[in-house]
Design an enzyme around this catalytic site. Sequence first.
Site, PDB file in Angstrom:
ATOM      1  CE  LYS A 112      -7.687  -6.186   4.291  1.00  0.00           C
ATOM      2  NZ  LYS A 112      -6.984  -4.915   3.661  1.00  0.00           N
TER       3      LYS A 112
HETATM    4  C1  LIG Z   1      -7.150  -3.986   3.708  1.00  0.00           C
HETATM    5  C2  LIG Z   1      -6.262  -2.911   3.524  1.00  0.00           C
HETATM    6  C3  LIG Z   1      -6.213  -1.443   3.873  1.00  0.00           C
HETATM    7  C4  LIG Z   1      -7.440  -1.078   4.629  1.00  0.00           C
HETATM    8  O1  LIG Z   1      -7.469  -1.599   5.959  1.00  0.00           O
HETATM    9  P1  LIG Z   1      -8.893  -1.664   6.610  1.00  0.00           P
HETATM   10  O2  LIG Z   1      -8.895  -2.430   7.651  1.00  0.00           O
HETATM   11  O3  LIG Z   1     -10.064  -1.732   5.701  1.00  0.00           O
HETATM   12  O4  LIG Z   1      -9.082  -0.027   7.352  1.00  0.00           O
HETATM   13  C5  LIG Z   1      -5.044  -0.702   3.688  1.00  0.00           C
HETATM   14  N1  LIG Z   1      -4.073  -1.146   2.984  1.00  0.00           N
HETATM   15  C6  LIG Z   1      -4.236  -2.147   2.257  1.00  0.00           C
HETATM   16  C7  LIG Z   1      -2.826  -2.747   1.591  1.00  0.00           C
HETATM   17  C8  LIG Z   1      -5.021  -3.346   2.714  1.00  0.00           C
HETATM   18  O5  LIG Z   1      -4.900  -4.678   2.075  1.00  0.00           O
END
Ligand SMILES: *Cc1c(COP(=O)(O)O)cnc(C)c1O
Length: 467
Positions: A112
């Site tokens: 993120k």
């Molecule tokens: C946010 C997240 C996901 C899922 O990602 P999306 O964009 O919601 O599909 C998977 N793994 C981790 C570690 C995350 O932080």
Amino acid sequence: MRYISTRGAAPALSFDDVLLTGLARDGGLYLPESWPAFSAAELRALRGRPYAEVAAAVMRPFIAGSVVERDFESMVRQTYARFDHPAVAPLKQLDSDLWLTELFHGPTLAFKDVALQLLGRLFDAVLQRRRRRLTIVGATSGDTGSAALEACRDSTQLDVFILFPKGRTSEVQRRQMTTVAAKNAHAIAVDGTFDDCQDLVKALFADQSFRDKYGLSAVNSINWARIMAQIVYYVTAALALGAPDRPVSFAVPTGNFGNVYAAYGARRLGVPIHRLLVASNRNDILYRFLQRGEMKIGAVEPSLSPSMDIQVSSNVERLLFDLTGGNGVAVAALMTSFRRDGGFALDAQRMAQVAEVFRGFRLDDAGTLRQIAETFRATGETLDPHTAVGVAAARDLAEPGVPTISLACAHPAKFPDAVERATGHRPALPARLADLFERPERAAELPNDLDALRRYVGDHAKGLTPA
Ligand SMILES: *Cc1c(COP(=O)(O)O)cnc(C)c1O
């Protein structure tokens, strides 16, 4: 570049307005009016260039006409200089034709950060120019929250409120949210699931007068700018393994379909991506959709990969817009049926289009632990549980002769209990977070109730008063 809503009934907006707005007024998600295309020669010219340089080149068409255009390159350079690996998203080889791209070298140890660290800067630049403040409100299943709080903590123009499902994130995830010591950053523990948190946020945004009074905005993956910034690492990884002269596939652990939609975006730009392997945990709505063409909501069940404990994968709506040939009325009808009846179905022709690119995969907790253990034994590499779901998808569905890149979405130390169960060793936090368990925690606790949330945000946000 102009942006249009997937539901066709909101005004087309500039990049700056899409950045600040998040969700469209008609309930849809914003997408570029037309996708830029990179020729093979243009892609080849980016091969081997520093991450920030590729990032600026890939994102430039999307921000054309924005007030950030002039300073964009230096903003991108500053953003990725904060990451603790010079390659930003380094590749690691796991097997002859299987690779990991590590996306956890940002401040909160999950992918993120790659987008949100840039978004914080973009927001500040646009808001300073407009002499405005905004109130960011978001729901997190774990990782978005800390990344959003970290991205906004130094902002002069933003207040940020992050709702997380109480007791359903890992302790590291919770502490990363509750220990951000900044007056404009608020972590809120909600008595409910992630989907409850997301529904509260959506309901708050649907309250037009509240939304206008406090200048509400979102940084979850409904925000187009996040998708845009995530497209970049698909381009760098593909280039490193031979694109555009050789196709690659990606395995993407997914919940909200945001990350995998970014991969699809890279494909639309011209990167030769053969398959996208959509990896789910036991919350398998996407797997069932890809198998049967039916999107049918189920109950959210907690798993070892909590950031994927989601049954409403919002970004599928962006794919639906493509599948319907950009028909906002048709997308709105599908989404209405999803809300009203808990599901919708796509016809065989549209599912055939989906199957040209996407393959579904699901893995339960036992399989997740097995994958962490097996990868550790075979390669010495420690996977976090989300990453393990993706690697299992890659091992199961990869096609010979096409390099498959699996996304390492979080650092294993974010989920130490699962990793220890699988491997017998507890992964250590990187040095810059080593004192996380000594830092004081601060969080509000709220019931799953819209009025309570409205009151809390109203009491703590500065609203639209100029800085
Ligand atoms: C946010 C997240 C996901 C899922 O990602 P999306 O964009 O919601 O599909 C998977 N793994 C981790 C570690 C995350 O932080």
